[in-house]
Design an enzyme around this catalytic site. Structure first.
Site, PDB file in Angstrom:
ATOM      1  CE  LYS A 127      -2.227   1.805   3.470  1.00  0.00           C
ATOM      2  NZ  LYS A 127      -3.340   1.838   4.681  1.00  0.00           N
ATOM      3  CG  ASP A 145      -7.944   2.649   1.619  1.00  0.00           C
ATOM      4  OD1 ASP A 145      -8.557   2.370   0.682  1.00  0.00           O
ATOM      5  OD2 ASP A 145      -7.970   3.806   2.091  1.00  0.00           O
TER       6      ASP A 145
END
Ligand code: SF4
Length: 237
Positions: A127, A145
Site C-alpha cells: 500500500k 486500503d
C-alpha cells in the site's frame, strides 16, 4: 447471483471508472509532502491515523528532521515526541528509522522507485509502495486500503479479502494508467457515499452498475442535492 462474464465485468468496470472520474476528477492523496522521503515518511505515519492528523505532525517533524540522514541519526526518544500525535509512535519511530537506515545503506540515501525495492524497506508494504509509485515516481500504483477493499467487494470487482489479491484483480480490470486515480477515487467515494456502516446507495451515482454485494439494505439517506455536494467535495483522499 449468476456468474458475470468477463466481457460484462470489464464493461461494467469501465462505466464505474468513468463515473468516478466525473465525480472526482482531481482525486489525489491528502498527505502533505515535498520530497520522496517526506512522502514515504508521511505514508508510514498515516497507518491507523487520519491524513489530517499526519499533516499536523509532519511540518515540525520535517523541519527538525529534514531528510533520510537526519532521520537515521535522530535519537528515538526525540522522534517519538515529534510524532506522538500520529499514534503508535514507538512502532512508527522504529519504521521511520529502519526505512531511513536501509535507504542510506542500500540506495545511497535516495528513496528507491521500484516496487520490489520499496517493499524490502522496514515498515513498507505494498500500500505504501503504491502511494510512492503513483504520487512521486509517476508510475501506476493501485493503493488498496480499507475503502478500496470494501468498495471493490461490494461492486463485485473482486471476491478476495487479501489486499494483494484485490490489487491483482483490479489491475486486471483496468489499464495501468488508470490504477492510481481509480484507487484514489474509490477511497473518496468510500468516504463520502459508500461508508462501511451505512452505504448511501440511494444517493450513489454508481448504483446502476453496483450489485451491492454484502450490503444489507439500500439507504435512502441523502438527496440529489447532497450527492452533487459530495461529488464536488474535497478531491484529496
Ligand atoms: S451502490 Fe451502494 S454499495 Fe454500491 S458503491 Fe454505491 S453506495 Fe456503495
Amino acid at each position: 447471483m449468476a456468474r458475470e462474464s468477463r466481457k460484462s465485468l470489464l464493461e461494467r468496470t469501465a462505466r464505474i471508472a468513468a463515473a468516478l472520474a466525473r465525480l472526482y476528477p482531481e482525486a489525489r492523496i491528502s498527505l502533505d509532502f515535498r520530497t520522496p522521503w517526506e512522502c514515504l515518511a508521511a505514508t508510514i505515519l498515516s497507518a491507523q491515523c487520519t491524513d489530517q492528523r499526519v499533516n499536523q505532525v509532519t511540518p515540525r517533524l520535517f523541519a527538525e528532521v529534514p531528510d533520510v540522514r537526519a532521520m537515521d541519526a535522530a535519537p528515538a526518544g526525540r522522534l517519538e515526541r515529534l510524532i506522538v500525535g500520529a499514534g503508535f509512535f514507538r512502532q512508527k519511530t522504529r519504521a521511520l528509522k529502519g526505512a531511513a537506515h536501509a535507504i542510506l545503506e542500500r540506495f545511497g540515501g535516495e528513496v528507491p522507485s521500484r516496487m520490489e525495492d520499496l517493499v524490502a524497506l522496514p515498515g513498507v508494504g505494498r500500500k505504501t509502495a503504491n502511494v510512492l509509485l503513483g504520487h512521486v515516481f509517476g508510475q501506476p500504483g493501485l493503493v488498496v486500503d480499507t475503502h478500496v477493499r470494501r468498495l471493490a467487494r461490494r461492486m463485485g470487482l473482486t471476491c478476495e479479502f487479501d489486499p494483494d489479491k484485490i490489487e491483482r484483480d483490479l489491475q486486471a480490470l483496468l489499464k495501468s494508467a488508470e490504477w492510481t486515480r481509480f484507487s484514489m477515487r474509490l477511497i473518496l467515494h468510500g468516504r463520502v457515499i459508500c461508508g462501511a456502516r451505512r452505504p448511501r446507495c440511494g444517493a450513489c451515482a454508481l448504483a446502476v452498475d453496483c450489485p451491492r454485494i454484502g450490503v444489507a439494505g439500500v439507504s435512502r439517506a441523502g438527496s440529489g442535492a447532497k450527492k452533487r455536494k459530495d461529488g464536488a467535495a474535497n478531491q484529496r483522499v
